[in-house]
Design an enzyme around this catalytic site. Structure first.
Site, mmCIF file in Angstrom:
data_model
loop_
_atom_site.group_PDB
_atom_site.id
_atom_site.type_symbol
_atom_site.label_atom_id
_atom_site.label_comp_id
_atom_site.label_asym_id
_atom_site.label_seq_id
_atom_site.Cartn_x
_atom_site.Cartn_y
_atom_site.Cartn_z
ATOM 1 N N GLY A 108 0.839 -1.191 0.000
ATOM 2 C CA GLY A 108 0.000 0.000 0.000
ATOM 3 C C GLY A 108 0.875 1.243 0.000
ATOM 4 O O GLY A 108 2.009 1.206 0.475
ATOM 5 N N GLN B 35 2.893 9.963 1.445
ATOM 6 C CA GLN B 35 4.202 9.292 1.387
ATOM 7 C C GLN B 35 5.004 9.662 0.138
ATOM 8 O O GLN B 35 6.189 9.353 0.055
ATOM 9 C CB GLN B 35 4.027 7.775 1.442
ATOM 10 C CG GLN B 35 3.483 7.280 2.776
ATOM 11 C CD GLN B 35 3.375 5.770 2.801
ATOM 12 O OE1 GLN B 35 2.398 5.213 2.320
ATOM 13 N NE2 GLN B 35 4.391 5.109 3.321
ATOM 14 N N CYS C 70 6.060 -0.166 7.244
ATOM 15 C CA CYS C 70 5.655 1.008 6.486
ATOM 16 C C CYS C 70 6.827 1.457 5.623
ATOM 17 O O CYS C 70 7.959 1.521 6.106
ATOM 18 C CB CYS C 70 5.250 2.125 7.442
ATOM 19 S SG CYS C 70 4.745 3.626 6.601
ATOM 20 N N HIS D 262 -4.281 0.933 7.710
ATOM 21 C CA HIS D 262 -2.916 1.497 7.772
ATOM 22 C C HIS D 262 -2.790 2.692 6.814
ATOM 23 O O HIS D 262 -2.289 3.749 7.193
ATOM 24 C CB HIS D 262 -1.889 0.401 7.442
ATOM 25 C CG HIS D 262 -0.478 0.889 7.420
ATOM 26 N ND1 HIS D 262 0.450 0.523 8.364
ATOM 27 C CD2 HIS D 262 0.167 1.726 6.555
ATOM 28 C CE1 HIS D 262 1.611 1.135 8.092
ATOM 29 N NE2 HIS D 262 1.463 1.850 6.993
ATOM 30 N N GLU D 263 -3.274 2.507 5.573
ATOM 31 C CA GLU D 263 -3.160 3.582 4.578
ATOM 32 C C GLU D 263 -4.063 4.752 4.941
ATOM 33 O O GLU D 263 -3.709 5.913 4.751
ATOM 34 C CB GLU D 263 -3.483 3.070 3.172
ATOM 35 C CG GLU D 263 -2.547 1.980 2.654
ATOM 36 C CD GLU D 263 -1.081 2.303 2.823
ATOM 37 O OE1 GLU D 263 -0.699 3.478 2.699
ATOM 38 O OE2 GLU D 263 -0.303 1.377 3.129
ATOM 39 N N HIS E 276 -2.532 7.103 7.242
ATOM 40 C CA HIS E 276 -1.589 8.036 6.602
ATOM 41 C C HIS E 276 -2.281 9.337 6.189
ATOM 42 O O HIS E 276 -1.710 10.413 6.353
ATOM 43 C CB HIS E 276 -0.963 7.405 5.352
ATOM 44 C CG HIS E 276 0.250 6.575 5.642
ATOM 45 N ND1 HIS E 276 1.377 7.086 6.216
ATOM 46 C CD2 HIS E 276 0.514 5.268 5.415
ATOM 47 C CE1 HIS E 276 2.289 6.131 6.341
ATOM 48 N NE2 HIS E 276 1.784 5.007 5.864
#
Ligand code: NI
Length: 196
Positions: free
Chosen positions: A45, A50, A105, A147-148, A151
């Protein structure tokens, strides 16, 4: 085009990202670049912050998990074709029991920790064609999305660790920000010394 991945410590990873307009310029090109950047780093991902963009968008390809012998046949089948784009998403609810999974990550290389999250989520999002979906995901698929999604809310998985664990990782995290780490993909380090 492979984009540099922003490392731990960069302020862009701490912003609550903004929705994009439907006429966001060169969206297809950005999505293509994000997938290429993610595959190049062997990630499952990648979220827009990022690659330095504080916008609500992330890409996922969890098909690598389909080979995981520890998973049920049903889950492997589901993950096999799990390649998706999430634009302007909102997690509507998180339900089910909490379970832990060893997360990593691309912005925090070489650190993996067990993180606890709910089993099931319901999420509303636009796909790459800007078509609206409301869907439920469970297990590893939900895990990667959570998780994404964190972000684009400015949250990193290391935030969820105990204060003891955080203290133990402090030096390692600061080395990552400085670029004092060996990594096989292109990164941008916030505290790297300028070239001499
Ligand atoms: Ni991440």
């Amino acid at each position: 085009m492979i984009l540099p991945i922003v490392a731990y410590g960069d302020p862009v990873l701490r912003k609550v990202a903004k929705d994009i307009p439907k006429d966001y310029p060169k969206l297809d090109e950005l999505l293509e670049n994000m997938f290429e950047t993610m595959y190049n780093a062997y990630g499952v991902g990648l979220a827009a912050p990022q690659v330095g963009l504080p916008i609500r968008l992330f890409v996922i390809d969890a098909s690598a998990f389909a080979d995981d012998e520890d998973l049920s046949e049903e889950e492997r089948e589901m993950l096999k074709n799990f390649k998706k784009v999430f634009i302007n998403p909102t997690i509507i609810e998180e339900t089910g029991k909490e379970w832990t999974f060893n997360e990593g990550c691309l912005s925090i290389p070489d650190i993996r920790e067990d993180i606890s999250r709910n089993e099931t989520i319901k999420i509303e999002y636009l796909d790459a064609d800007l078509k609206l979906h409301t869907e439920e995901f469970s297990g590893l698929a939900a895990r990667v999305i959570q998780h994404e999604y964190d972000h684009i809310e400015g949250v990193l998985f290391t935030d969820k660790l105990s204060s003891l664990k955080k203290r133990l990782l402090k030096g390692k995290l600061s080395n990552i920000s400085k670029g004092k780490i060996k990594v096989d993909y292109k990164m941008r380090f916030p505290d790297a010394k300028k070239a001499r």
